[in-house]
Design a protein around this motif. Structure first.
Motif, PDB file in Angstrom:
ATOM      1  N   GLY A 139       0.788  -0.997  -0.072  1.00 40.08           N
ATOM      2  CA  GLY A 139      -0.250  -0.213  -0.107  1.00 40.08           C
ATOM      3  C   GLY A 139       0.519   1.348  -0.235  1.00 40.08           C
ATOM      4  O   GLY A 139       0.594   2.675  -0.163  1.00 40.08           O
ATOM      5  N   GLU A 140       1.731   1.410   0.937  1.00 38.69           N
ATOM      6  CA  GLU A 140       2.675   2.741   0.599  1.00 38.69           C
ATOM      7  C   GLU A 140       3.390   2.605  -0.785  1.00 38.69           C
ATOM      8  O   GLU A 140       3.651   3.723  -0.907  1.00 38.69           O
ATOM      9  CB  GLU A 140       3.888   2.189   2.456  1.00 38.69           C
ATOM     10  CG  GLU A 140       4.966   2.920   2.159  1.00 38.69           C
ATOM     11  CD  GLU A 140       5.390   2.974   3.223  1.00 38.69           C
ATOM     12  OE1 GLU A 140       6.403   3.813   3.668  1.00 38.69           O
ATOM     13  OE2 GLU A 140       5.268   2.547   4.387  1.00 38.69           O
ATOM     14  N   LEU A 141       4.471   1.664  -1.023  1.00 36.97           N
ATOM     15  CA  LEU A 141       5.080   1.072  -1.829  1.00 36.97           C
ATOM     16  C   LEU A 141       4.322   1.651  -3.391  1.00 36.97           C
ATOM     17  O   LEU A 141       4.749   2.557  -4.230  1.00 36.97           O
ATOM     18  CB  LEU A 141       5.647  -0.209  -2.364  1.00 36.97           C
ATOM     19  CG  LEU A 141       7.312  -0.458  -3.878  1.00 36.97           C
ATOM     20  CD1 LEU A 141       8.015   0.482  -2.887  1.00 36.97           C
ATOM     21  CD2 LEU A 141       6.783  -1.621  -3.365  1.00 36.97           C
ATOM     22  N   LEU A 142       2.933   0.977  -3.085  1.00 41.68           N
ATOM     23  CA  LEU A 142       1.872   1.459  -4.817  1.00 41.68           C
ATOM     24  C   LEU A 142       1.164   3.180  -4.644  1.00 41.68           C
ATOM     25  O   LEU A 142       0.441   3.289  -5.228  1.00 41.68           O
ATOM     26  CB  LEU A 142       1.436   0.415  -5.179  1.00 41.68           C
ATOM     27  CG  LEU A 142       2.169  -0.304  -6.117  1.00 41.68           C
ATOM     28  CD1 LEU A 142       0.931  -1.881  -6.051  1.00 41.68           C
ATOM     29  CD2 LEU A 142       2.298  -0.567  -7.332  1.00 41.68           C
ATOM     30  N   GLN A 143       0.990   3.441  -3.306  1.00 40.29           N
ATOM     31  CA  GLN A 143       0.198   4.335  -2.718  1.00 40.29           C
ATOM     32  C   GLN A 143      -0.930   4.291  -3.096  1.00 40.29           C
ATOM     33  O   GLN A 143      -1.765   4.577  -4.094  1.00 40.29           O
ATOM     34  CB  GLN A 143       0.591   5.511  -4.170  1.00 40.29           C
ATOM     35  CG  GLN A 143       1.787   6.458  -3.396  1.00 40.29           C
ATOM     36  CD  GLN A 143       2.496   7.375  -3.874  1.00 40.29           C
ATOM     37  OE1 GLN A 143       1.591   7.852  -5.349  1.00 40.29           O
ATOM     38  NE2 GLN A 143       3.388   8.274  -3.919  1.00 40.29           N
ATOM     39  N   MET A 144      -1.409   2.968  -2.368  1.00 37.07           N
ATOM     40  CA  MET A 144      -2.917   2.288  -2.805  1.00 37.07           C
ATOM     41  C   MET A 144      -4.068   2.898  -1.853  1.00 37.07           C
ATOM     42  O   MET A 144      -5.282   2.673  -1.379  1.00 37.07           O
ATOM     43  CB  MET A 144      -3.173   0.965  -2.760  1.00 37.07           C
ATOM     44  CG  MET A 144      -2.432   0.632  -3.907  1.00 37.07           C
ATOM     45  SD  MET A 144      -2.872  -1.100  -4.339  1.00 37.07           S
ATOM     46  CE  MET A 144      -2.215  -2.296  -2.839  1.00 37.07           C
ATOM     47  N   ASP A 145      -3.536   3.880  -0.470  1.00 42.01           N
ATOM     48  CA  ASP A 145      -4.155   3.629   0.619  1.00 42.01           C
ATOM     49  C   ASP A 145      -5.843   4.492   0.403  1.00 42.01           C
ATOM     50  O   ASP A 145      -6.777   4.011   0.840  1.00 42.01           O
ATOM     51  CB  ASP A 145      -3.564   4.095   1.505  1.00 42.01           C
ATOM     52  CG  ASP A 145      -2.833   3.436   2.802  1.00 42.01           C
ATOM     53  OD1 ASP A 145      -2.835   2.858   2.330  1.00 42.01           O
ATOM     54  OD2 ASP A 145      -1.281   4.441   3.048  1.00 42.01           O
ATOM     55  N   GLU A 146      -5.982   5.095  -0.473  1.00 38.78           N
ATOM     56  CA  GLU A 146      -7.033   6.390  -1.255  1.00 38.78           C
ATOM     57  C   GLU A 146      -7.736   4.957  -2.132  1.00 38.78           C
ATOM     58  O   GLU A 146      -9.131   5.053  -2.152  1.00 38.78           O
ATOM     59  CB  GLU A 146      -6.271   7.399  -1.774  1.00 38.78           C
ATOM     60  CG  GLU A 146      -5.843   6.800  -3.560  1.00 38.78           C
ATOM     61  CD  GLU A 146      -5.374   8.086  -3.964  1.00 38.78           C
ATOM     62  OE1 GLU A 146      -6.325   8.273  -4.753  1.00 38.78           O
ATOM     63  OE2 GLU A 146      -4.079   8.558  -4.463  1.00 38.78           O
TER      64      GLU A 146
END
Length: 322
Positions: A139-146
């Motif tokens: 999630g952090e690596l691919l910026q998926m939290d949103e």
């Protein structure tokens, strides 16, 4: 990690007539023609390599990937992934593989992204603590939290591709097969995906086989490239060796401090493509003459102020092979 020996895949295709009667007759009689999509291909990919697998539409790229992953069975030949056959030992091999087909989503269309990962974790029997830690890292690596709680059908193409990549990495595979992972993405999304793939290969030692029509993907990511055409392996080596083999010229733009004394009838081993004011554009084949030798000759024509070199465009190189 990947061994391919004399791999061949042929399909039996109905012979379609023009009229309904001809088509019906062909269907009943079972008349078929044989189309060979992949013909007698052999190669080896070592652990930690990043290999580009390229070719025109219909060349056999996707068919090869489907045989490597066990989706298709070869007509003849052998595939070994980490020493095991993906067709004979599918469950054992599939745990080592992560697969992304750029035009097909492996997530559940109407479910939130997070729910798809829960299902995949159960399928791969991943412990909950490991799953949560892996998802946090991805999630952090691919910026998926949103968009983790957004249904897959509502994701943009770039978001869906990042989510698909995360799905292929959830079980921490040793090998990634990527079929057109940047297709249709904008420049920003492509840059993000390329950065991730570089990191996976360099920092985590993932072995990656990439098929793509985007030559920038190949130039920026792959140390080695294999070219398939008409179902056969046309080239296997580095990009630099491929350029040398094709023999496209290197372009040198040379600026002089003053007027250039170009000989009236020049017939040397490089070409003067353009002469404008104090600037010359030179084309030379570096297999027959080194750049320094060209510059030594140009110094006799005037005082060189600046030199800019351009290697052949990789897309031009590929078109020469096709």
């Amino acid at each position: 990690m990947i061994q391919v020996k004399n791999l061949t895949k042929s399909f039996r295709i109905p012979i379609a007539g023009k009229s309904r009667w001809q088509r019906f007759k062909s269907y009943v009689s079972g008349d078929r023609r044989v189309k060979t999509a992949v013909s007698d291909i052999s190669f080896t990919v070592q652990k930690g390599e990043f290999v580009g697998y390229i070719g025109p539409n219909g060349a056999g790229k996707s068919t090869t990937i489907k045989m490597l992953t066990g989706i298709l069975h070869p007509t003849s030949g052998e595939v070994l992934i980490g020493g095991s056959s993906p067709h004979k030992h599918r469950r054992q091999v599939v745990r080592k593989l992560g697969v992304v087909f750029g035009q097909r989503c492996q997530l559940w269309w109407d479910l939130p992204v997070r729910d798809s990962y829960d299902i995949l974790a159960e399928m791969y029997r991943i412990e909950r603590s490991i799953k949560e830690r892996t998802l946090a890292e991805l999630g952090e690596l691919l910026q998926m939290d949103e968009f983790m709680d957004t249904p897959v059908r509502k994701l943009s193409l770039g978001q869906r591709m990042r989510a698909d990549l995360a799905a292929s990495l959830l079980h921490n595979p040793d090998i990634l097969f990527l079929d057109e992972p940047t297709i249709g993405l904008d420049i920003v999304a492509k840059k993000s995906i390329r950065s991730l793939l570089k990191s996976l290969n360099r920092d985590f030692g993932k072995t990656i086989l990439l098929t793509t029509h985007d030559m920038d993907d190949i130039e920026q990511l792959c140390a080695r490239v294999m070219v398939i055409n008409h179902g056969q392996l046309a080239y296997d080596g580095t990009i630099g060796e491929l350029r040398d083999r094709i023999g496209l010229p290197t372009v040198m733009k040379v600026s002089f401090a003053g007027p250039v004394a170009v000989p009236a009838e020049w017939s040397g081993n490089f070409l003067i493509a353009n002469h404008q004011g104090n600037e010359l554009t030179i084309q030379c084949n570096r297999r027959s003459i080194q750049a320094m030798e060209v510059l030594r000759q140009l110094e006799q024509w005037g005082s060189i102020e600046d030199v800019h070199m351009e290697e052949p465009n990789f897309e031009e190189v590929i078109h020469r092979i096709y």
